[in-house]
Design a protein around this motif. Structure first.
Motif, PDB file in Angstrom:
ATOM      1  N   ARG A   1     -31.682 -50.973 -15.108  1.00  0.00           N
ATOM      2  CA  ARG A   1     -33.084 -50.571 -15.007  1.00  0.00           C
ATOM      3  C   ARG A   1     -33.662 -50.187 -16.364  1.00  0.00           C
ATOM      4  O   ARG A   1     -34.778 -49.712 -16.454  1.00  0.00           O
ATOM      5  CB  ARG A   1     -33.214 -49.386 -14.047  1.00  0.00           C
ATOM      6  CG  ARG A   1     -33.070 -49.769 -12.588  1.00  0.00           C
ATOM      7  CD  ARG A   1     -34.092 -50.796 -12.171  1.00  0.00           C
ATOM      8  NE  ARG A   1     -34.078 -51.050 -10.737  1.00  0.00           N
ATOM      9  CZ  ARG A   1     -34.771 -52.002 -10.154  1.00  0.00           C
ATOM     10  NH1 ARG A   1     -35.530 -52.810 -10.871  1.00  0.00           N
ATOM     11  NH2 ARG A   1     -34.714 -52.165  -8.850  1.00  0.00           N
TER      12      ARG A   1
ATOM     13  N   THR B   1     -41.939 -52.986  -9.707  1.00  0.00           N
ATOM     14  CA  THR B   1     -41.300 -51.708  -9.394  1.00  0.00           C
ATOM     15  C   THR B   1     -41.848 -50.593 -10.275  1.00  0.00           C
ATOM     16  O   THR B   1     -42.137 -49.483  -9.801  1.00  0.00           O
ATOM     17  CB  THR B   1     -39.780 -51.825  -9.580  1.00  0.00           C
ATOM     18  OG1 THR B   1     -39.288 -52.884  -8.776  1.00  0.00           O
ATOM     19  CG2 THR B   1     -39.087 -50.522  -9.188  1.00  0.00           C
ATOM     20  N   GLU B   2     -41.980 -50.890 -11.557  1.00  0.00           N
ATOM     21  CA  GLU B   2     -42.523 -49.897 -12.500  1.00  0.00           C
ATOM     22  C   GLU B   2     -43.947 -49.500 -12.109  1.00  0.00           C
ATOM     23  O   GLU B   2     -44.295 -48.295 -12.106  1.00  0.00           O
ATOM     24  CB  GLU B   2     -42.493 -50.484 -13.910  1.00  0.00           C
ATOM     25  CG  GLU B   2     -43.121 -49.607 -14.976  1.00  0.00           C
ATOM     26  CD  GLU B   2     -43.224 -50.328 -16.306  1.00  0.00           C
ATOM     27  OE1 GLU B   2     -44.037 -49.888 -17.150  1.00  0.00           O
ATOM     28  OE2 GLU B   2     -42.513 -51.333 -16.506  1.00  0.00           O
TER      29      GLU B   2
ATOM     30  N   ALA C   1     -43.857 -47.341  -8.977  1.00  0.00           N
ATOM     31  CA  ALA C   1     -43.381 -45.986  -9.251  1.00  0.00           C
ATOM     32  C   ALA C   1     -44.471 -45.145  -9.912  1.00  0.00           C
ATOM     33  O   ALA C   1     -44.646 -43.959  -9.598  1.00  0.00           O
ATOM     34  CB  ALA C   1     -42.137 -46.048 -10.135  1.00  0.00           C
TER      35      ALA C   1
ATOM     36  N   LEU D   1     -46.894 -44.000  -7.317  1.00  0.00           N
ATOM     37  CA  LEU D   1     -46.377 -42.969  -6.432  1.00  0.00           C
ATOM     38  C   LEU D   1     -46.388 -41.592  -7.094  1.00  0.00           C
ATOM     39  O   LEU D   1     -46.444 -40.569  -6.402  1.00  0.00           O
ATOM     40  CB  LEU D   1     -44.949 -43.318  -5.993  1.00  0.00           C
ATOM     41  CG  LEU D   1     -44.834 -44.455  -4.966  1.00  0.00           C
ATOM     42  CD1 LEU D   1     -43.386 -44.775  -4.687  1.00  0.00           C
ATOM     43  CD2 LEU D   1     -45.549 -44.075  -3.658  1.00  0.00           C
TER      44      LEU D   1
ATOM     45  N   PRO E   1     -47.579 -49.327  -2.903  1.00  0.00           N
ATOM     46  CA  PRO E   1     -46.434 -48.913  -3.724  1.00  0.00           C
ATOM     47  C   PRO E   1     -45.109 -48.950  -2.964  1.00  0.00           C
ATOM     48  O   PRO E   1     -44.091 -49.371  -3.520  1.00  0.00           O
ATOM     49  CB  PRO E   1     -46.805 -47.485  -4.136  1.00  0.00           C
ATOM     50  CG  PRO E   1     -48.288 -47.422  -4.045  1.00  0.00           C
ATOM     51  CD  PRO E   1     -48.671 -48.332  -2.928  1.00  0.00           C
TER      52      PRO E   1
ATOM     53  N   LEU F   1     -41.731 -51.108  -4.045  1.00  0.00           N
ATOM     54  CA  LEU F   1     -40.375 -50.610  -4.273  1.00  0.00           C
ATOM     55  C   LEU F   1     -39.384 -51.274  -3.332  1.00  0.00           C
ATOM     56  O   LEU F   1     -38.242 -51.568  -3.696  1.00  0.00           O
ATOM     57  CB  LEU F   1     -40.350 -49.090  -4.067  1.00  0.00           C
ATOM     58  CG  LEU F   1     -41.032 -48.245  -5.155  1.00  0.00           C
ATOM     59  CD1 LEU F   1     -41.026 -46.783  -4.762  1.00  0.00           C
ATOM     60  CD2 LEU F   1     -40.341 -48.439  -6.498  1.00  0.00           C
TER      61      LEU F   1
END
Length: 853
Positions: free
Chosen positions: A408, A757-758, A761, A764, A846, A850
């Motif tokens: 990651r 994904t970034e 995140a 969120l 979001p 994810l």
């Protein structure tokens, strides 16, 4: 392994599209290059006006250097006419025709010259040459008197009419048309055989340099021998002819090879295809390899988590690399088929461009075979396999726990080996850029674009370290109250230097490629034009393209025009210069100008040693560059192969500076006599007192003589005088730039899409979509600014040294709009390819983003 590779590929379609596009474009370009190379080696012209000949005997129109490809000789070499009777006596031969070609043109009722054939320099023939036509239909009778001719059926005159004909530079004379000839490629003017030989200076009793010769000998064989000498009996006739001419250096051709004997210049066109494919191939392979490797790097970087988890459950390093290579090969295989097909289509369009610009004969076809597709398959698959394995190397070699932990994030420190190799490559490119200072030739200038691309590859290798250092420096200088999107963007630059450099590098390469390749062409053109303009003292030139050359007496008439100070004739040809390089024999084909001592009054070659007044007999003048690199100083003797294959040993009587404008060698008129297709001069250079009366006198002279045209010698500021090669190279720039931009755009889209994904995140933890868009736009601005700065920096040294070497100042010549256009393209590409995928990612909730990761 293949099943697992397919399942992985199905979950990474967006990222693998970048690989597919890179492979598709690369396959198309490599296939195009291969088709051009194969056509240069194997393409054959239709037999044309030799379609009725079963066997053709002609001189070898190629020079064969030791250990190298043959060099085409564009001037027609001759065959002794006494051979015609010997070949006619062979069993199975029904007709033996000695064919000659010489300048001829018709004059219409308005006094304008009308070309009678495809090439006015060889439009005149003897009547017996009609026997070599395929299925010729003749209306009327053969010409027999000295003032009778036959013409092609499409020429216009009817049988019995009287026409004006200009033959081999003689004044226009009246001839009666006795026949019309209707056959493929039958255009031309046909004289009685004895008349044609006399007009061309070929009769056995003549005193001309080509007396007692013919251009080629065409044989027709007994119908029982088979069409085209293709049967066993026909081959026996051809073998008998080969035995008869053994040891003479003559070639015996049949079937499809007959087309090569029609026009010697076609061999030069094929050689150009080979050279073009060779020069284009290096650039294409470099760019294709770079783009494919970059696309695979982004794709496999997005799969590090999957690969790391496989390591954690027991997959070996070899299996990880095989898996990465397998899925990449599957994608490449899908893209190869349309890429290869597009390459064949692109080669056809490119051939049309070459034909339209007069670089290739319109009738020269491409050779379409499987070899280019096979070569493309092997090269692309090898590149994909190697790039994929290299991209997966680090993840496959790491311990499983470290691989999962790093999946990651990026490596904390860029590879020192990679960074050092990149810096060394950039330093080497800077050293390579000095070549134009040492060699003021087109070959020396071509190193500039190679040096720029090597420097861009070095930037891609050292990019992560450089981007990380720049990002850390920028973050340290941030003020406490900086906006959150700006802080996030610069933090990403520092933390994800590998990802950012992966998109900065290709964009920088695009900048370097466009600037160096385009400005190299324009700088060489400017230097050549400057040499020609400065060295041409004459204000006017007279030509007669429709007549195949200047008529006899033109130069004398020009000198009698009031206000004319000097006039001299000039011709262009090609020679092969034999010399030694590092103790080994070498040979190079080069353009040459034919001048006499009187040329010093109309041209200034920038003579630094010797003088053009000595240019008589077996003598030459050479450029200072050639004199320095080949040991051909004043008084030295050099070995040349003239345009028709004749060898000559000439003494250097002058050395001059303006080699770009006038070529590396100038021949004396006596040395070239009898060794060109036609003995007529191509143009007359005229220097006047600058008055309008002198200009009016020259215009009146041209109007009074059919086919004569007068024009100024000043180059066209609009670029119409640019050689066809310049426009071809610029077209290549456009094609390669399109491939680069498409691949870069797909790579940027894939890199941005992998950040779902970034982005999820960030949302969120409270980051608003507006702030995310602002962050991504700032990153796009960093990408564009870094690419432009790096591209300009890497281009600066090669272009400065090119300008210094060719123009005398440290900047190149070129259009002022080029740099703003490049900057606008880079900014638009970076912005759009980041903005659109980001907006698409923001439309996904979001939690779903994810979950999909």
């Amino acid at each position: 392994m293949l099943h697992l590779a397919l399942r992985m590929a199905a979950h990474r379609i967006t990222a693998l599209l970048a690989v597919a596009c890179a492979v598709l474009g690369g396959a198309a370009l490599i296939t195009t290059t291969g088709v051009l190379a194969e056509s240069g080696l194997r393409s054959q012209l239709p037999p044309g006006r030799l379609g009725g000949a079963d066997v053709v005997v002609a001189a070898d129109q190629e020079f064969h250097p030791s250990g190298d490809l043959p060099v085409a000789l564009p001037e027609r070499a001759t065959v002794p006419d006494r051979l015609v009777e010997r070949l006619a006596a062979l069993p199975g031969v029904t007709d033996a025709v000695g064919d000659i070609g010489f300048p001829a043109a018709l004059v219409d009722g308005r006094g304008q010259a009308v070309p009678a054939g495809g090439d006015p320099r060889t439009a005149g023939h003897g009547w017996s040459s009609t026997k070599l036509l395929a299925d010729a239909r003749v209306t009327g009778r053969a010409p027999s008197g000295t003032h009778e001719v036959a013409v092609g059926a499409g020429a216009g005159p009817a049988v019995g009419e009287t026409v004006e004909v200009v033959a081999d530079g003689r004044p226009a004379a009246s001839y009666r048309v006795t026949a019309l000839v209707d056959a493929p490629d039958a255009d031309g003017v046909y004289f009685a055989d004895a008349t044609a030989a006399g007009l061309a200076g070929r009769d056995a009793g003549g005193a001309g340099p080509r007396a007692g010769t013919v251009d080629l000998i065409g044989l027709r064989v007994d119908e029982g021998a088979g069409e085209g000498a293709g049967s066993g009996a026909g081959e026996r006739v051809a073998d008998a002819v080969r035995a008869e001419v053994a040891g003479t250096g003559l070639k015996v051709v049949t079937g499809a090879d007959r087309g090569d004997a029609v026009a010697p210049g076609v061999g030069s066109a094929r050689s150009l295809l080979i050279l073009l494919a060779g020069s284009l191939g290096g650039i294409v392979l470099l760019i294709t390899g770079f783009v494919v490797a970059g696309a695979l790097g982004v794709t496999i970087a997005g799969q590090r988590r999957d690969l790391a988890l496989m390591r954690a459950v027991g997959a070996t390093p070899q299996q990880i690399r095989r898996l990465a290579a397998a899925q990449s090969t599957v994608v490449a295989a899908v893209a190869l088929v349309p890429g290869v097909a597009a390459g064949y289509l692109l080669a056809g369009r490119f051939r049309e461009l070459l034909a339209d610009r007069g670089v290739l004969p319109a009738e020269l076809p491409l050779t379409v075979g499987p070899l280019p597709a096979l070569a493309t398959l092997l090269l692309v698959v090898a590149a994909v396999q190697l790039s994929a394995r290299c991209a997966a190397w680090r993840t496959s070699r790491m311990p499983a726990t470290e691989a999962v932990a790093e999946s990651r994030s990026e490596p904390r420190t860029p590879s020192r080996t990679r960074t050092g190799a990149g810096l060394l490559l950039m330093l080497g490119a800077c050293a390579l850029s000095a070549v134009p200072l040492l060699s003021r030739t087109a070959l020396g200038a071509s190193v500039t674009s190679i040096a720029g691309i090597l420097a861009a590859i070095g930037l891609a290798m050292a990019g992560p370290a450089l981007v990380r250092s720049a990002g850390e420096a920028a973050v340290r200088r941030l003020r406490p109250g900086v906006a959150a999107p700006t802080w996030l963007a610069l933090a990403n630059v520092r933390a994800y230097a590998l990802r950012l450099s992966g998109v900065v590098g290709p964009l920088a390469m695009g900048v370097v490629f466009v600037l160096t390749y385009t400005l190299t062409q324009t700088t060489v053109l400017a230097a050549t034009s400057d040499d020609a303009r400065t060295g041409t003292l004459a204000q006017y030139e007279l030509t007669a393209p429709a007549l195949g050359g200047l008529p006899d007496g033109t130069l004398t008439a020009v000198r009698e025009v009031p206000g004319v100070r000097a006039a001299a004739a000039a011709r262009a040809t090609t020679v092969v210069w034999e010399y030694e390089e590092l103790g080994e024999p070498a040979a190079e084909s080069a353009p040459a100008t034919i001048l006499g001592p009187d040329a010093r009054d109309v041209v200034d070659l920038g003579v630094t040693d010797g003088g053009l007044d000595r240019l008589t007999g077996a003598t030459v003048a050479v450029s200072a560059e050639a004199a320095r690199t080949r040991g051909a100083g004043l008084g030295e003797r050099i070995r040349l192969v003239l345009g028709d294959g004749a060898r000559a040993d000439a003494r250097v009587v002058a050395v001059y500076d303006r080699g770009l404008g006038f070529g590396p060698v100038v021949l004396s008129r006596q040395l070239a006599a009898g060794h060109t297709t036609t003995g007529l001069d191509q143009r007359a250079l005229v220097r006047t007192d600058g008055t309008s009366a002198a200009q009016a006198g020259l215009s009146a002279l041209a109007a009074d003589r059919p086919g004569l045209a007068v024009a100024g010698t000043a180059p066209d500021a609009a670029g119409a005088d640019a050689p066809p090669e310049v426009w071809i190279n610029l077209a290549l720039v456009v094609v390669l730039l399109g491939y680069l931009l498409l691949s870069i755009a797909n790579k940027l889209v894939a890199a941005t899409a992998q950040r779902r994904t970034e982005i999820a995140a960030l949302r969120l933890v409270g980051t608003t979509p507006r702030q995310i868009l602002a962050m991504m736009r700032r990153e796009a601005a960093v990408v564009a600014a870094a690419a432009l700065a790096a591209g300009l920096a890497l281009s600066a040294v090669p272009l400065a040294l090119l300008g210094q070497g060719f123009l005398g100042h440290p900047w190149p010549a070129g259009p002022a709009w080029l740099l703003p256009a490049v900057a606008a393209t880079v900014v638009a590409t970076a912005y759009l390819t980041v903005e659109l995928p980001t907006r698409h990612a923001l439309r996904t909730p979001p939690a779903d983003g994810l979950r999909e990761a």
